[in-house]
Design an enzyme around this catalytic site. Structure first.
Site, PDB file in Angstrom:
ATOM      1  CD  GLU A 163      -3.711  -1.657   2.726  1.00  0.00           C
ATOM      2  OE1 GLU A 163      -3.384  -0.903   3.819  1.00  0.00           O
ATOM      3  OE2 GLU A 163      -3.866  -1.536   1.874  1.00  0.00           O
ATOM      4  CG  ASP A 164      -1.971   3.059   6.959  1.00  0.00           C
ATOM      5  OD1 ASP A 164      -2.775   1.847   5.689  1.00  0.00           O
ATOM      6  OD2 ASP A 164      -1.477   3.600   7.062  1.00  0.00           O
ATOM      7  CG  ASP A 210      -1.391   1.156   1.782  1.00  0.00           C
ATOM      8  OD1 ASP A 210      -2.294   1.626   0.703  1.00  0.00           O
ATOM      9  OD2 ASP A 210      -1.863   1.803   2.228  1.00  0.00           O
ATOM     10  CG  LEU A 211       1.853   5.702  -1.727  1.00  0.00           C
ATOM     11  CD1 LEU A 211       3.002   5.799  -1.703  1.00  0.00           C
ATOM     12  CD2 LEU A 211       1.193   6.459  -2.894  1.00  0.00           C
ATOM     13  CG  ASP A 212      -1.508   7.366   0.216  1.00  0.00           C
ATOM     14  OD1 ASP A 212      -1.043   7.979  -0.107  1.00  0.00           O
ATOM     15  OD2 ASP A 212      -3.231   7.676   0.168  1.00  0.00           O
ATOM     16  CE  LYS A 229      -5.908  -0.702  -1.023  1.00  0.00           C
ATOM     17  NZ  LYS A 229      -4.743  -0.003  -0.871  1.00  0.00           N
ATOM     18  CB  THR A 243       0.549  10.100   1.432  1.00  0.00           C
ATOM     19  OG1 THR A 243       1.051   8.716   1.398  1.00  0.00           O
ATOM     20  CG2 THR A 243       1.667  11.694   0.603  1.00  0.00           C
ATOM     21  CB  SER A 251      -1.934   3.337  -4.111  1.00  0.00           C
ATOM     22  OG  SER A 251      -2.723   4.420  -3.707  1.00  0.00           O
ATOM     23  CB  ALA A 252      -7.691   3.410  -2.413  1.00  0.00           C
ATOM     24  CE  LYS A 292      -4.536   5.788   9.146  1.00  0.00           C
ATOM     25  NZ  LYS A 292      -3.334   5.207  10.336  1.00  0.00           N
ATOM     26  CG  ASN A 311      -3.487  12.852  -5.964  1.00  0.00           C
ATOM     27  OD1 ASN A 311      -3.720  13.857  -6.213  1.00  0.00           O
ATOM     28  ND2 ASN A 311      -4.621  12.623  -4.637  1.00  0.00           N
TER      29      ASN A 311
HETATM   30  C1  BG6 Z   1      -5.750   5.543   0.506  1.00  0.00           C
HETATM   31  C2  BG6 Z   1      -5.919   6.586   1.846  1.00  0.00           C
HETATM   32  O1  BG6 Z   1      -4.552   5.237  -0.210  1.00  0.00           O
HETATM   33  O2  BG6 Z   1      -5.812   6.153  -0.362  1.00  0.00           O
HETATM   34  C3  BG6 Z   1      -7.112   6.951   1.996  1.00  0.00           C
HETATM   35  O3  BG6 Z   1      -5.533   5.720   2.399  1.00  0.00           O
HETATM   36  C4  BG6 Z   1      -7.941   7.992   0.667  1.00  0.00           C
HETATM   37  O4  BG6 Z   1      -6.844   8.314   3.022  1.00  0.00           O
HETATM   38  C5  BG6 Z   1      -7.821   7.118  -0.485  1.00  0.00           C
HETATM   39  O5  BG6 Z   1      -8.979   8.504   0.379  1.00  0.00           O
HETATM   40  C6  BG6 Z   1      -8.129   7.736  -2.147  1.00  0.00           C
HETATM   41  O6  BG6 Z   1      -6.881   9.039  -2.036  1.00  0.00           O
HETATM   42  P1  BG6 Z   1      -6.907  10.437  -3.226  1.00  0.00           P
HETATM   43  O7  BG6 Z   1      -5.660  10.217  -2.868  1.00  0.00           O
HETATM   44  O8  BG6 Z   1      -7.711   9.755  -4.727  1.00  0.00           O
HETATM   45  O9  BG6 Z   1      -8.405  11.277  -2.760  1.00  0.00           O
HETATM   46 MG    MG Z   2      -2.729   3.510   4.334  1.00  0.00          MG
END
Ligand code: BG6
Ligand code: MG
Length: 223
Positions: free
Chosen positions: A173-174, A11-13, A149, A19, A118-119, A47, A122
């Site tokens: 994952e976090d 996972d990224l964030d 997810k 982030t 990553s969801a 998250k 960005n």
């Molecule tokens: C996930 C984050 O990676 O991405 C969430 O854990 C976030 O907090 C989701 O809402 C969507 O991200 P974005 O950048 O498309 O708004």
């Molecule tokens: Mg995460």
């Protein structure tokens, strides 16, 4: 014993970089403008969850679910994202969380494939800011999957693109929703963060500094 580790899907964030904290800051500010306050315990539920679903959960918390039209909700989500984009614009490779660069290097050295699930829409910007794109054999972001997810689709897609069976993968994952997605994909789940929040994971570390190659390999083969 024919169990074999072939890929690690991150996972990224909140795993590669902090982030998750920027998402929290940006949502908190928007929520306060709407007269809604939320704490870090509630934030655990945001998250790993998509932008629009996060907004819906915040509005529901403030009993404002029916107050806005779809167009207004989109404008609110856009506003949060503009704030978030300002926060990530300042990121540099120094923002990689402790131990992550060493782990990526060691996985490469050991010929273990590396994926990103990553969801976030960005994700590519963040990876670019951190200058780690070259480590990833595949990147699956929100634009490439239909289901969020805890649905396993994002992790299964990453495994498919890497050409490996899910049982040979570790997912990291976090988020509660993320750990659930990894388990639903039949992968070995590593949780980074709070033991209670991530109790469904197969192995939990408190911080990424404990996410060493030796530790994760040992955990994987112990199962
Ligand atoms: C996930 C984050 O990676 O991405 C969430 O854990 C976030 O907090 C989701 O809402 C969507 O991200 P974005 O950048 O498309 O708004
Ligand atoms: Mg995460």
């Amino acid at each position: 014993m024919n169990k074999q580790l072939k890929a690690v899907i991150f996972d990224l964030d909140g795993v590669i970089t902090d982030t998750a904290e920027y998402h929290f800051i940006a949502w908190k500010q928007l929520a306060e403008e709407l007269g809604i306050t939320f704490d870090r315990a509630f934030n655990e539920q945001l998250k790993g969850v998509s932008r629009m679903e996060s907004l819906e959960r915040i509005l529901a918390l403030g009993s404002q679910a029916d107050r806005y039209t779809m167009a207004e909700k989109e404008a609110l989500a856009h506003k949060k994202n503009e704030h978030y984009k300002q926060l990530i614009a300042r990121m540099t490779p120094d923002d990689l969380l402790p131990g992550i660069l060493d782990l990526l290097r060691e996985l490469k050295r050991q010929n273990i494939k590396i994926g990103l699930a990553s969801a976030s829409k960005n994700a590519f910007t963040v990876i670019e800011r951190l200058q780690i794109g070259a480590y990833f054999d595949t990147i699956v972001d929100a634009a490439k999957v239909k289901n969020s997810k805890p649905h396993p689709e994002i992790f299964l897609t990453a495994a498919e693109q890497l050409g490996v069976h899910p049982s040979t993968c570790i997912g990291v994952e976090d988020a509660q929703a993320g750990v659930a997605a990894i388990k639903a994909a039949n992968m070995f789940a590593i949780g980074v963060g709070d033991k209670e929040a991530l109790k469904e994971a197969d192995y939990i570390v408190e911080t990424t500094a404990d996410l060493t190659y030796d530790a994760i390999v040992r955990a994987f083969y112990r199962e």
